[in-house]
Write an enzyme that holds these catalytic residues in place. Structure first.
Site, mmCIF file in Angstrom:
data_model
loop_
_atom_site.group_PDB
_atom_site.id
_atom_site.type_symbol
_atom_site.label_atom_id
_atom_site.label_comp_id
_atom_site.label_asym_id
_atom_site.label_seq_id
_atom_site.Cartn_x
_atom_site.Cartn_y
_atom_site.Cartn_z
ATOM 1 N N LYS A 119 0.822 -1.216 0.000
ATOM 2 C CA LYS A 119 0.000 0.000 0.000
ATOM 3 C C LYS A 119 0.853 1.261 0.000
ATOM 4 O O LYS A 119 0.520 2.242 -0.648
ATOM 5 C CB LYS A 119 -0.926 0.019 1.222
ATOM 6 C CG LYS A 119 -2.165 -0.823 1.039
ATOM 7 C CD LYS A 119 -3.239 -0.372 2.007
ATOM 8 C CE LYS A 119 -4.541 -1.102 1.798
ATOM 9 N NZ LYS A 119 -5.547 -0.747 2.803
ATOM 10 N N LYS A 202 -4.948 -10.689 -6.115
ATOM 11 C CA LYS A 202 -6.251 -10.900 -5.470
ATOM 12 C C LYS A 202 -7.287 -9.905 -6.002
ATOM 13 O O LYS A 202 -6.933 -8.797 -6.421
ATOM 14 C CB LYS A 202 -6.119 -10.806 -3.943
ATOM 15 C CG LYS A 202 -6.005 -9.422 -3.409
ATOM 16 C CD LYS A 202 -6.276 -9.352 -1.903
ATOM 17 C CE LYS A 202 -6.203 -7.895 -1.487
ATOM 18 N NZ LYS A 202 -6.490 -7.559 -0.150
ATOM 19 N N LYS A 205 -10.993 -4.128 -4.054
ATOM 20 C CA LYS A 205 -11.764 -2.929 -4.378
ATOM 21 C C LYS A 205 -10.857 -1.788 -4.807
ATOM 22 O O LYS A 205 -11.307 -0.817 -5.393
ATOM 23 C CB LYS A 205 -12.685 -2.512 -3.221
ATOM 24 C CG LYS A 205 -12.106 -2.529 -1.845
ATOM 25 C CD LYS A 205 -13.185 -2.428 -0.759
ATOM 26 C CE LYS A 205 -12.700 -3.028 0.552
ATOM 27 N NZ LYS A 205 -13.717 -3.301 1.522
HETATM 28 P P1 TYM Z 1 -10.763 -5.745 4.013
HETATM 29 O O1 TYM Z 1 -11.754 -4.681 4.297
HETATM 30 O O2 TYM Z 1 -9.728 -5.510 2.973
HETATM 31 O O3 TYM Z 1 -11.515 -7.082 3.631
HETATM 32 C C1 TYM Z 1 -12.553 -7.604 4.433
HETATM 33 C C2 TYM Z 1 -12.490 -9.112 4.459
HETATM 34 O O4 TYM Z 1 -12.589 -9.631 3.117
HETATM 35 C C3 TYM Z 1 -11.508 -10.522 2.872
HETATM 36 N N1 TYM Z 1 -11.116 -10.410 1.461
HETATM 37 C C4 TYM Z 1 -10.996 -11.450 0.633
HETATM 38 N N2 TYM Z 1 -11.188 -12.765 0.809
HETATM 39 C C5 TYM Z 1 -10.988 -13.573 -0.256
HETATM 40 N N3 TYM Z 1 -10.597 -13.123 -1.480
HETATM 41 C C6 TYM Z 1 -10.394 -11.801 -1.709
HETATM 42 N N4 TYM Z 1 -10.024 -11.356 -2.905
HETATM 43 C C7 TYM Z 1 -10.603 -10.895 -0.617
HETATM 44 N N5 TYM Z 1 -10.486 -9.545 -0.487
HETATM 45 C C8 TYM Z 1 -10.808 -9.268 0.793
HETATM 46 C C9 TYM Z 1 -10.395 -10.050 3.786
HETATM 47 O O5 TYM Z 1 -9.448 -11.069 4.025
HETATM 48 C C10 TYM Z 1 -11.166 -9.664 5.023
HETATM 49 O O6 TYM Z 1 -11.437 -10.812 5.818
HETATM 50 N N6 TYM Z 1 -7.555 -5.382 7.810
HETATM 51 C C11 TYM Z 1 -8.849 -5.905 7.404
HETATM 52 C C12 TYM Z 1 -10.012 -5.362 8.223
HETATM 53 C C13 TYM Z 1 -9.888 -5.534 9.691
HETATM 54 C C14 TYM Z 1 -10.058 -6.736 10.420
HETATM 55 C C15 TYM Z 1 -9.905 -6.380 11.799
HETATM 56 C C16 TYM Z 1 -10.330 -8.054 10.054
HETATM 57 C C17 TYM Z 1 -9.630 -4.542 10.589
HETATM 58 N N7 TYM Z 1 -9.650 -5.040 11.856
HETATM 59 C C18 TYM Z 1 -10.008 -7.333 12.796
HETATM 60 C C19 TYM Z 1 -10.441 -8.994 11.073
HETATM 61 C C20 TYM Z 1 -10.269 -8.635 12.428
HETATM 62 C C21 TYM Z 1 -9.092 -5.509 5.965
HETATM 63 O O7 TYM Z 1 -8.532 -4.578 5.462
HETATM 64 O O8 TYM Z 1 -10.056 -6.223 5.365
#
Ligand code: TYM
Length: 340
Positions: A119, A202, A205
């Site tokens: 990032k 992957k 968004k």
């Molecule tokens: P974020 O917002 O990027 O994504 C949310 C969830 O979606 C999953 N995900 C995917 N799974 C499979 N294939 C993909 N292409 C894909 N893109 C996204 C992510 O693995 C995630 O589970 N840092 C985290 C948010 C967060 C969080 C937390 C998660 C903040 N605090 C505490 C768990 C526990 C994030 O940016 O997810």
């Protein structure tokens, strides 16, 4: 000292930094619902708005997207009376514990995070301090509830390892098994949904190409068009899933179908082996539309009443604070901070 027993508890979060993709839906949301419905764990799900602002967000868009993600949680099946649904910033204990973790985690640990490297890129001097400290806030999201399990997609594995390192170091530094060593829950065919344009990246968004992803807000024609144009190799589907090992784009489409149907990829191959793309892609699009269409419609219905979404988030935050406040108090005391 004997390990304290921790209540089986799940926490997970999604950033409101744009709409949801099929990756978020299959890799995270559907699994949140499964765990809730299994009834084995107390479940907390949050829209992580404080994480979103580690990169610039237009304030009005942030508000709207936070409500949209909350609506998506509910449309996918999260029941705010059975799970605790809230937005992170309404529970200040997350940020308060994150500060303690900023003082526990080491710079070297943070620098090794691949998401930070991706990032921040070459321009890391210009990245926000929040983006660098992002994983410490994520650890706080989890540990402020003494969560034992965290369902996420594969891309979050390293952040969860860091969460375990922070818990271990805190417990060691302050001489008590205070935080659980949280287990990641990662799995299923859709733990890593890949881009439709490049099977080695992957689905995200933040990808500049909208054709690389299916958005939860896409209509049926758009979904069909995106799958039709999805990159593949020219060969038809083989007889076994194993034979897709070196065909990342083809395997991704099979994994997506398996995720949508809640089947194993091997079982899906039993049905689609030998098919050419002209047959498989329209079928995949049809299944995607059938699965996602009702969720998108329900999401739109819920978003028509933002006041009700805000009420649900406020109620969830109050319930979350009841768990978080005593844990924060104990953590402050362990550190030696006076809380009279
Ligand atoms: P974020 O917002 O990027 O994504 C949310 C969830 O979606 C999953 N995900 C995917 N799974 C499979 N294939 C993909 N292409 C894909 N893109 C996204 C992510 O693995 C995630 O589970 N840092 C985290 C948010 C967060 C969080 C937390 C998660 C903040 N605090 C505490 C768990 C526990 C994030 O940016 O997810």
């Amino acid at each position: 000292m004997a390990e304290p027993q921790f209540t089986p508890r799940v926490l997970s979060g999604i950033q409101p930094s744009g709409g949801l993709t099929l990756g978020n839906y299959l890799g995270a949301l559907t699994r949140f619902v499964d765990i809730q419905d299994a009834g084995t764990h107390e479940c907390l799900y949050c829209v992580v708005d404080l994480h979103a602002i580690t990169v610039w967000q237009d304030p009005a868009d942030l508000t709207a997207q936070t409500r949209e993600i909350a609506a998506a949680f509910m449309a996918a099946g999260i029941d705010p009376t059975r799970s605790i649904l809230f937005n992170q910033s309404q529970v200040p204990e997350h940020a308060q514990l994150a500060w303690l973790f900023n003082c526990v985690a080491r710079m070297g640990w943070m620098r090794r995070m691949t998401q930070w490297k991706d990032k921040a890129g070459k321009n890391s001097e210009e990245a926000s301090l929040g983006l660098f400290a992002y994983p410490a806030l994520m650890a706080a999201d989890i540990l402020i509830y003494h969560a034992t399990h965290v369902p996420v997609g594969e891309d979050q594995r390293q952040h969860l390892e860091l969460t375990r390192d922070i818990a271990t170091k805190f417990n060691h530094d302050f001489g008590r098994e205070f935080f659980p060593i949280t287990e990641p829950v990662i799995g299923g065919p859709a733990a890593r949904v890949m881009s439709l344009r490049d099977g080695t990246k992957k689905m995200s968004k933040s990808d500049p190409s909208d054709m690389s992803r299916i958005n939860l807000s896409d209509d049926a024609d758009t979904i069909a068009q995106k799958f039709r144009k999805a990159r593949t190799d020219p060969d038809p589907l083989p007889q076994t899933y194993d034979a897709l090992k070196d065909r990342p784009e083809a395997r991704n489409l099979v994994d997506i179908l398996a995720g949508l149907q809640g089947k194993s990829p091997e079982a899906v191959m039993g049905e689609v082996a030998g098919q050419g793309w002209g047959q498989f892609k329209p079928y995949l699009a049809e299944v995607a539309v059938e699965t996602m269409g009702p969720i998108t419609a329900e999401m739109n219905r819920l978003m028509a009443d933002p006041g009700e979404i805000d009420r649900i988030l406020g109620d969830g935050a109050a319930r979350a604070r009841e768990i978080a406040a005593p844990i924060l108090k104990d953590a402050y005391e362990l550190v030696g901070l006076i809380r009279s």
